[in-house]
Design an enzyme around this catalytic site. Structure first.
Site, PDB file in Angstrom:
ATOM      1  N   GLU A  80      -4.965  -8.736   0.842  1.00 15.55           N
ATOM      2  CA  GLU A  80      -6.153  -8.239   2.353  1.00 15.55           C
ATOM      3  C   GLU A  80      -7.248  -8.721   2.300  1.00 15.55           C
ATOM      4  OE1 GLU A  80      -3.811  -5.568   4.452  1.00 15.55           O
ATOM      5  OE2 GLU A  80      -2.071  -5.384   4.575  1.00 15.55           O
ATOM      6  N   GLU A  97       0.920  -0.985  -0.285  1.00 18.48           N
ATOM      7  CA  GLU A  97       0.368   0.274  -0.203  1.00 18.48           C
ATOM      8  C   GLU A  97       0.952   0.782   0.268  1.00 18.48           C
ATOM      9  OE1 GLU A  97      -2.862  -0.483   3.123  1.00 18.48           O
ATOM     10  OE2 GLU A  97      -4.066  -2.050   1.744  1.00 18.48           O
TER      11      GLU A  97
END
Length: 472
Positions: A376, A178
């Site tokens: 995720e 991220e």
């Protein structure tokens, strides 16, 4: 442990929608679970510094102990095995392997990861490694951090050294987790480490994260061509609340910073011109050097998608008193996230499985030939341990509906080859400390007792049903 939770209706049907070679796993991150921040020669990270600053983290919580995975990893690996996981996504702690952010790898840090990897492989769990999950060595932050070009060079060196040491046991690697969060939550909104609020730092940080990724891919391929290398992005389908031009424009800007800023360069298309037009007046272009885009576009073997919720935004001037400000997006001070009145998690995030399908369609269109892993997906809820059990029906429903959405996306053509639930364990949830629980396994933070929640039992049942269905 392999018994199914009470809410297992349709498990066999859901499991049957995934192929035999589909990867099932769970994910964690080093700073959130390891603890032992002053043991084994580990150096300080920007998150250690951030936690020590009053008011930065809820309740003054820190990662000093976290869930003590550094000492309890055999127990945690045994738990993964009982759940039936085929893979485990973890992150290396950069300051544990390079305490000052450069130089030779720290022997004690290497020893810890050696033991963890051997433990995983001994029970048939494939390790999937992330090199950077936000824990920049503080020494590199002191030298300029991600806004400095030199950090990209140091990251490539770290990647090559770590990959060279562990590639014999790890097939799949991600460079960054991220990078949007590292650049914009850390340098624009200031709610993540290092906690600055300046577009003149956030925009160069974003570029240098991408540059470091590309440099790392090239450096790792020089150490071994046998591994599969990728990156993990938290992409998010973005739409305007209405078709009003101000809402459409707000969605374009947020989509530009959240999605296209990353996908364009990574897929060889460069930065979208409208995104440059939005950002460069705020930050300048000194960070852009000739040849950078070619480095960033180094081919990917796979891409990871972290998905939690879609985004609906408004930019209408008469709506500025409602919603949540989009303060993590440079140039979006007038944008608000819209509450559509749908069910939400304890994080306040809308539960919308259709958003996963929409996001996968966007990613597939941008990178049609790159395999995808859901690295995720999960939810925080206000779990309670009662008489040795956690009945987290909301999380079970979240996982079931998102996995059904994933199955539909695959059937529509998305080349998704694996799924990692977030997270294996309740843990340190960054600036929110220990208030939010994402784990499918409950952790008593006083005793470190691990208790599988109903969601863990449901997930174990799904994995068992998948294995049974493909073994007939």
């Amino acid at each position: 442990m392999s018994q199914r939770a009470p809410s297992d209706t349709g498990l066999n049907e859901l499991a049957s929608r995934f192929p035999a070679d589909f990867t099932w796993g769970a994910a964690t991150a080093a700073f959130q679970i390891e603890g032992a921040t002053a043991e084994g020669g580990r150096g300080p990270s920007i998150w250690d510094t951030f936690c020590a600053e009053p008011g930065r983290v809820a309740n003054g919580d820190t990662g000093e102990v976290a869930v003590d995975h550094y000492h309890r990893y055999p127990e945690d690996v045994a738990l993964m095995s009982r759940l039936g996981l085929g893979a485990y996504r973890f992150s290396f702690a950069w300051p544990r392997l390079q305490p000052s952010g450069s130089g030779e790898l720290n022997p004690a840090g290497v020893d810890f990861y050696d033991r963890l990897l051997d433990e995983l492989l001994a029970v048939g769990i494939d390790p999937v490694a992330t090199l950077y999950h936000w824990d920049l060595p503080q020494a590199l932050q002191d030298a300029g951090g991600w806004p400095s070009r030199d950090t990209a060079l140091r990251f490539a060196d770290y990647a090559a050294a770590t990959h060279g040491r562990f590639a014999d046991r790890i097939t799949r690697w991600a460079t960054l987790n991220e990078p949007w969060c590292s650049a914009f939550l850390g340098h624009q909104a200031g709610v993540h480490a290092p906690g600055t609020q300046d577009a003149r730092q956030s925009v160069p940080a974003a570029h240098h994260l991408l540059l470091g990724h590309g440099m790392a891919l090239r450096a790792m391929r020089e150490t071994s061509a046998a591994t599969e290398l990728g990156i993990v992005l938290n992409l998010q389908h973005v739409s305007g609340e209405t078709d009003h031009p101000d809402d459409v424009g707000a969605a374009r800007r947020v989509d530009g910073v959240h999605n296209r800023l990353w996908l364009g360069p990574l897929t060889g298309k460069g930065y979208p011109q409208d995104v440059l037009d939005d950002l460069l007046p705020l930050a300048g272009d000194d960070h852009l050097h000739e040849g950078d885009l070619e480095t960033i576009a180094t081919p990917l073997d796979w891409v990871g998608l972290n998905f939690y919720n879609p985004a609906v935004v408004t930019g209408r001037t008469d709506q500025q008193e409602r919603g949540t400000p989009a303060d993590a997006y440079p140039g979006c001070d007038d944008v608000r996230s819209v509450d559509r009145g749908r069910p939400r998690t304890a994080m306040g995030w809308e539960i919308a499985p259709q958003g996963l399908e929409d996001t996968l369609a966007m990613l597939t269109a941008a990178a049609p030939d790159v395999p995808i892993f859901i690295t995720e997906n999960g939810a925080a809820f206000d779990d309670e341990l009662v008489a040795g059990s956690v009945h987290d029906e909301d999380r079970v429903d979240y996982l079931r509906t998102h996995l059904a959405a994933l199955a539909r996306a695959r059937e529509a053509g998305a080349d998704v080859r694996g799924y990692f639930v977030w997270s294996l364990l309740d843990n340190f949830e960054w600036a929110l400390g220990y208030d939010k629980r994402f784990g499918v396994v409950h952790v008593d933070y006083d005793t470190q007792l691990r208790t599988p929640k109903d969601s863990a039992l449901w997930y174990a049942g799904l994995l068992a049903a998948h294995q049974e269905g493909h073994s007939r």
